[in-house]
Design an enzyme around this catalytic site. Sequence first.
Site, PDB file in Angstrom:
ATOM      1  N   GLY A  85       0.758  -1.242   0.000  1.00 56.73           N
ATOM      2  CA  GLY A  85       0.000   0.000   0.000  1.00 56.73           C
ATOM      3  C   GLY A  85       0.784   1.285   0.000  1.00 56.73           C
ATOM      4  O   GLY A  85       0.204   2.368  -0.134  1.00 56.73           O
ATOM      5  N   GLU A 104       4.104  -6.683   1.712  1.00 57.80           N
ATOM      6  CA  GLU A 104       3.514  -7.016   0.405  1.00 57.80           C
ATOM      7  C   GLU A 104       3.497  -5.806  -0.525  1.00 57.80           C
ATOM      8  O   GLU A 104       2.439  -5.415  -1.022  1.00 57.80           O
ATOM      9  CB  GLU A 104       2.070  -7.518   0.601  1.00 57.80           C
ATOM     10  CG  GLU A 104       1.921  -8.743   1.485  1.00 57.80           C
ATOM     11  CD  GLU A 104       0.454  -9.072   1.781  1.00 57.80           C
ATOM     12  OE1 GLU A 104      -0.434  -8.264   1.449  1.00 57.80           O
ATOM     13  OE2 GLU A 104       0.200 -10.152   2.345  1.00 57.80           O
ATOM     14  N   ARG A 145       2.924  -1.605  -5.914  1.00 60.23           N
ATOM     15  CA  ARG A 145       3.091  -0.318  -6.592  1.00 60.23           C
ATOM     16  C   ARG A 145       4.447   0.348  -6.290  1.00 60.23           C
ATOM     17  O   ARG A 145       5.106   0.851  -7.199  1.00 60.23           O
ATOM     18  CB  ARG A 145       1.974   0.622  -6.124  1.00 60.23           C
ATOM     19  CG  ARG A 145       1.890   1.947  -6.859  1.00 60.23           C
ATOM     20  CD  ARG A 145       0.859   2.856  -6.169  1.00 60.23           C
ATOM     21  NE  ARG A 145      -0.399   2.186  -5.926  1.00 60.23           N
ATOM     22  CZ  ARG A 145      -1.439   2.176  -6.769  1.00 60.23           C
ATOM     23  NH1 ARG A 145      -1.382   2.851  -7.887  1.00 60.23           N
ATOM     24  NH2 ARG A 145      -2.533   1.515  -6.467  1.00 60.23           N
ATOM     25  N   CYS A 166     -14.144   3.150 -28.057  1.00 60.74           N
ATOM     26  CA  CYS A 166     -15.453   3.819 -28.144  1.00 60.74           C
ATOM     27  C   CYS A 166     -16.065   4.033 -26.776  1.00 60.74           C
ATOM     28  O   CYS A 166     -17.061   3.396 -26.410  1.00 60.74           O
ATOM     29  CB  CYS A 166     -16.378   2.992 -29.031  1.00 60.74           C
ATOM     30  SG  CYS A 166     -15.664   2.750 -30.647  1.00 60.74           S
TER      31      CYS A 166
HETATM   32  C1  LIG Z   1      -2.957  -5.066  -3.943  1.00 62.57           C
HETATM   33  C2  LIG Z   1      -2.459  -5.665  -2.693  1.00 62.57           C
HETATM   34  C3  LIG Z   1      -1.152  -5.411  -2.270  1.00 62.57           C
HETATM   35  C4  LIG Z   1      -0.223  -4.466  -2.981  1.00 62.57           C
HETATM   36  O1  LIG Z   1      -0.638  -3.160  -2.852  1.00 62.57           O
HETATM   37  P1  LIG Z   1       0.300  -1.980  -3.395  1.00 62.57           P
HETATM   38  O2  LIG Z   1      -0.499  -0.781  -3.105  1.00 62.57           O
HETATM   39  O3  LIG Z   1       0.507  -2.216  -4.832  1.00 62.57           O
HETATM   40  O4  LIG Z   1       1.569  -2.028  -2.618  1.00 62.57           O
HETATM   41  C5  LIG Z   1      -0.700  -6.053  -1.126  1.00 62.57           C
HETATM   42  N1  LIG Z   1      -1.503  -6.901  -0.436  1.00 62.57           N
HETATM   43  C6  LIG Z   1      -2.770  -7.164  -0.818  1.00 62.57           C
HETATM   44  C7  LIG Z   1      -3.574  -8.097  -0.027  1.00 62.57           C
HETATM   45  C8  LIG Z   1      -3.292  -6.561  -1.962  1.00 62.57           C
HETATM   46  O5  LIG Z   1      -4.543  -6.815  -2.317  1.00 62.57           O
END
Ligand SMILES: *Cc1c(COP(=O)(O)O)cnc(C)c1O
Length: 420
Positions: free
Chosen positions: A240, A274, A277, A343
Amino acid sequence: MIEAFPRSGGELCAEGVSLERIANTVGTPVYVYSASAIDAAYDAFDAAFAAVPHTICYAIKANMNLAVVRQLVERGAGIDVTSGGELFRALRAGGDPSRFVYSGVGKTDSEISDALAAGIKQFNVESRAELRRIDAVAGSRDVVAPIAFRVNPDVDPQTHPYISTGLKTSKFGIPIGEATIAYAEAKALEHVRVVGVDCHIGSQLTKVQPFADALEKVRDLVGELRDAGHVMEIIDVGGGLGVTYDDEVPPDAQQYADAVIAAVGDLDCEIVLEPGRSLLANAGVFVTRVLFEKQNEAKNFVVVDGAMSDLIRPALYDAYQRVEPVGQPRGGRNLVDVVGGVCESGDFLARERELPDLERGDLLAVRSAGAYGFAMASNYNGRRRAAEVMVRGDRFRVVRERETYQDTIRGEETPGEWIE
Ligand SMILES: *Cc1c(COP(=O)(O)O)cnc(C)c1O
């Protein structure tokens, strides 16, 4: 650190390769990734968390190209998968399943079974009903599934509603207030083993405070669960962390790590991360060629050969991504919408931007396109998905060919004989 997309002699490059050369060789539209930028982003994360035991599980959904995934795996990354298809890719890219976590609200029995067969590190369980399915599937395989509940702390990540996942109204996770009951249920099951807790509150967060608020709640929960006799070895803090698309100033990896470590670093747990982005977004650009310019009464449009089917973030989230000419910018300043040929009036890559004069054939680069770019592409309007190119230093390689029309109809049949 080298600049991923520098201007050299007025021309925009990817590392040491001119984007014009790539476009002329591979065609457009094309995604171009900087291998060094991906390495640098990963290393920054890894270094920021050096003080605590940690596993970086790259959120493969951000960019699932095998070359990207393999590069991160070779650098030491584990992987966060959210489907059987992502598990397949993660394995195909050479990932080590003992470093995979599996998130997502809709795991099917066969996906659960595949993940058990692979021997993943942890299921991030999003409901008690899912817990019971995992227990049943693990039982039928005569194995024990390592699980963490994804808890929903009800904090507002202050980001786009579609990518806010930690609010009480969201479909994700179990309410943190129900966690004790859920963990008690897990303890009573034979084919699941509790290893920790997971929390992911949203994407493109530009402040540390929501992370800190969420993890304070997780911290309290870990204490309560330990008191109730549960083993809590892992805290998965999700992904995130935001990136700069426009003028946002998100925390850097170290500021983020400091906040995480301040909240839960003393709990004697392995920290699972995790990020998606933050590793990929600014390691990629989307290069597209100008087809036409047109004016109507109210607006100037630049029509390009890329479209929402290639890059849907602007249409889906009204997201801003910087756009600039690849070649030496000409003079002039024009307020334009950069649009594709699909479109739909929602088919724009950029709106109300000031760009220099452009001519048919000019190349434009859409910045920050390495994450949730190609990964969200479709064949809408019968369009072929774009090529993807990786650059390292002064060399480049196509890491996914542009689709052919034949590719876009694979598996389709006109009904000759009907099945009973
Ligand atoms: C999408 C997601 C992420 C990655 O989020 P980013 O904003 O791309 O870092 C991590 N964990 C879970 C469970 C997600 O759904």
